[in-house]
Design a protein around this motif. Structure first.
Motif, mmCIF file in Angstrom:
data_model
loop_
_atom_site.group_PDB
_atom_site.id
_atom_site.type_symbol
_atom_site.label_atom_id
_atom_site.label_comp_id
_atom_site.label_asym_id
_atom_site.label_seq_id
_atom_site.Cartn_x
_atom_site.Cartn_y
_atom_site.Cartn_z
ATOM 1 N N ASP A 11 35.127 40.550 28.796
ATOM 2 C CA ASP A 11 34.930 39.128 29.071
ATOM 3 C C ASP A 11 34.992 38.958 30.574
ATOM 4 O O ASP A 11 35.793 39.622 31.240
ATOM 5 C CB ASP A 11 36.025 38.298 28.386
ATOM 6 C CG ASP A 11 35.680 36.830 28.296
ATOM 7 O OD1 ASP A 11 35.553 36.183 29.373
ATOM 8 O OD2 ASP A 11 35.551 36.313 27.183
ATOM 9 N N THR A 13 36.052 36.390 32.140
ATOM 10 C CA THR A 13 37.164 35.512 32.504
ATOM 11 C C THR A 13 38.481 36.253 32.306
ATOM 12 O O THR A 13 38.841 36.600 31.169
ATOM 13 C CB THR A 13 37.140 34.228 31.644
ATOM 14 O OG1 THR A 13 35.860 33.604 31.793
ATOM 15 C CG2 THR A 13 38.234 33.267 32.052
ATOM 16 N N ALA A 14 39.192 36.475 33.402
ATOM 17 C CA ALA A 14 40.436 37.249 33.351
ATOM 18 C C ALA A 14 41.468 36.625 32.414
ATOM 19 O O ALA A 14 42.184 37.337 31.713
ATOM 20 C CB ALA A 14 41.022 37.399 34.756
ATOM 21 N N GLN A 15 41.539 35.282 32.365
ATOM 22 C CA GLN A 15 42.516 34.616 31.510
ATOM 23 C C GLN A 15 42.230 34.883 30.027
ATOM 24 O O GLN A 15 43.161 35.034 29.235
ATOM 25 C CB GLN A 15 42.544 33.100 31.769
ATOM 26 C CG GLN A 15 42.991 32.723 33.162
ATOM 27 C CD GLN A 15 41.824 32.655 34.148
ATOM 28 O OE1 GLN A 15 40.783 33.288 33.988
ATOM 29 N NE2 GLN A 15 42.014 31.893 35.219
ATOM 30 N N ILE A 16 40.967 34.924 29.658
ATOM 31 C CA ILE A 16 40.607 35.212 28.260
ATOM 32 C C ILE A 16 40.951 36.665 27.936
ATOM 33 O O ILE A 16 41.516 36.958 26.873
ATOM 34 C CB ILE A 16 39.116 34.923 27.989
ATOM 35 C CG1 ILE A 16 38.803 33.442 28.195
ATOM 36 C CG2 ILE A 16 38.721 35.402 26.590
ATOM 37 C CD1 ILE A 16 39.497 32.506 27.217
ATOM 38 N N ARG A 17 40.618 37.579 28.839
ATOM 39 C CA ARG A 17 40.980 38.987 28.613
ATOM 40 C C ARG A 17 42.491 39.126 28.440
ATOM 41 O O ARG A 17 42.959 39.823 27.546
ATOM 42 C CB ARG A 17 40.504 39.874 29.771
ATOM 43 C CG ARG A 17 39.004 40.045 29.840
ATOM 44 C CD ARG A 17 38.575 41.172 30.768
ATOM 45 N NE ARG A 17 39.212 41.175 32.065
ATOM 46 C CZ ARG A 17 38.726 40.607 33.160
ATOM 47 N NH1 ARG A 17 37.562 39.954 33.115
ATOM 48 N NH2 ARG A 17 39.365 40.689 34.309
ATOM 49 N N ARG A 18 43.242 38.430 29.273
ATOM 50 C CA ARG A 18 44.702 38.504 29.203
ATOM 51 C C ARG A 18 45.214 37.926 27.882
ATOM 52 O O ARG A 18 46.095 38.500 27.242
ATOM 53 C CB ARG A 18 45.332 37.776 30.395
ATOM 54 C CG ARG A 18 46.835 37.960 30.492
ATOM 55 C CD ARG A 18 47.464 37.416 31.778
ATOM 56 N NE ARG A 18 46.796 36.295 32.413
ATOM 57 C CZ ARG A 18 46.039 36.390 33.520
ATOM 58 N NH1 ARG A 18 45.832 37.548 34.098
ATOM 59 N NH2 ARG A 18 45.481 35.315 34.037
ATOM 60 N N LEU A 19 44.661 36.796 27.446
ATOM 61 C CA LEU A 19 45.065 36.183 26.184
ATOM 62 C C LEU A 19 44.814 37.144 25.012
ATOM 63 O O LEU A 19 45.685 37.344 24.161
ATOM 64 C CB LEU A 19 44.292 34.878 25.961
ATOM 65 C CG LEU A 19 44.486 34.200 24.608
ATOM 66 C CD1 LEU A 19 45.908 33.717 24.439
ATOM 67 C CD2 LEU A 19 43.495 33.052 24.444
ATOM 68 N N ARG A 21 44.390 40.414 25.208
ATOM 69 C CA ARG A 21 45.227 41.605 25.420
ATOM 70 C C ARG A 21 46.654 41.376 24.912
ATOM 71 O O ARG A 21 47.186 42.180 24.159
ATOM 72 C CB ARG A 21 45.283 41.974 26.899
ATOM 73 C CG ARG A 21 46.305 43.080 27.195
ATOM 74 C CD ARG A 21 46.540 43.283 28.685
ATOM 75 N NE ARG A 21 45.530 44.084 29.309
ATOM 76 C CZ ARG A 21 45.526 45.407 29.309
ATOM 77 N NH1 ARG A 21 46.472 46.080 28.704
ATOM 78 N NH2 ARG A 21 44.571 46.067 29.918
ATOM 79 N N GLU A 33 40.228 46.806 29.348
ATOM 80 C CA GLU A 33 39.418 45.632 29.685
ATOM 81 C C GLU A 33 38.209 45.995 30.537
ATOM 82 O O GLU A 33 38.254 46.948 31.310
ATOM 83 C CB GLU A 33 40.253 44.626 30.469
ATOM 84 C CG GLU A 33 41.462 44.109 29.746
ATOM 85 C CD GLU A 33 42.292 43.166 30.600
ATOM 86 O OE1 GLU A 33 41.787 42.646 31.623
ATOM 87 O OE2 GLU A 33 43.461 42.949 30.257
ATOM 88 N N LYS A 109 35.261 30.334 20.750
ATOM 89 C CA LYS A 109 36.349 29.891 21.619
ATOM 90 C C LYS A 109 36.408 28.373 21.544
ATOM 91 O O LYS A 109 35.360 27.735 21.506
ATOM 92 C CB LYS A 109 36.089 30.291 23.083
ATOM 93 C CG LYS A 109 36.119 31.756 23.367
ATOM 94 C CD LYS A 109 35.761 31.971 24.838
ATOM 95 C CE LYS A 109 35.579 33.421 25.201
ATOM 96 N NZ LYS A 109 35.057 33.577 26.562
#
Length: 134
Positions: A11, A13-19, A21, A33, A109
């Protein structure tokens, strides 16, 4: 059910990847990622142990999720890996494109993390033969 295995999250968007993950790691999955499809495809070619599931976003640059899925399905080494599209692109034409792309599941999403975990778990256990609940 015991969970585990490698999941690749793609993805831009780092925030989506983090969510994604965090939710997967809390359930015992190893997560790697990529920020776009080109990065993901390159990384997959370098892996000795392939992921059991891949999540991709539809809208990424320079290589979007549709490009990514096409490359995964065209590569005999990768074609068996289940792909879940996690995207805000939920128009009817997006869903129609998903049906013909070799995509295994479509998750809009914002998504329910429990639904994502159920999808990942099912695909980890059954591979592409898994039929997700709508």
């Amino acid at each position: 059910m015991e969970r585990g295995g490698l999941v690749y999250v793609c993805d831009d968007t780092a925030q989506i990847r983090r969510l994604i993950r965090v939710n997967l790691e809390l359930e015992g999955y190893e997560v790697r990622e990529a920020g776009d499809g080109e990065e993901l495809v390159a990384a997959l070619h370098d892996l000795e142990t392939l992921p059991g599931v891949i999540t991709v976003d539809a809208q990424m640059t320079p290589r979007d999720g549709w490009w990514t899925i096409a490359h995964i399905r065209a590569d005999p080494r990768l074609a068996h890996i289940p792909v879940i599209m996690v995207t805000a692109s939920v128009q009817q034409h997006d869903r129609a494109q998903a049906q013909g792309s070799g995509l295994d599941a479509f998750l809009a999403k914002p998504f329910d993390p429990d639904h994502l975990l159920d999808l990942v778990s099912g695909f980890m256990a059954e591979g592409r033969a898994h039929t997700p609940a709508p």
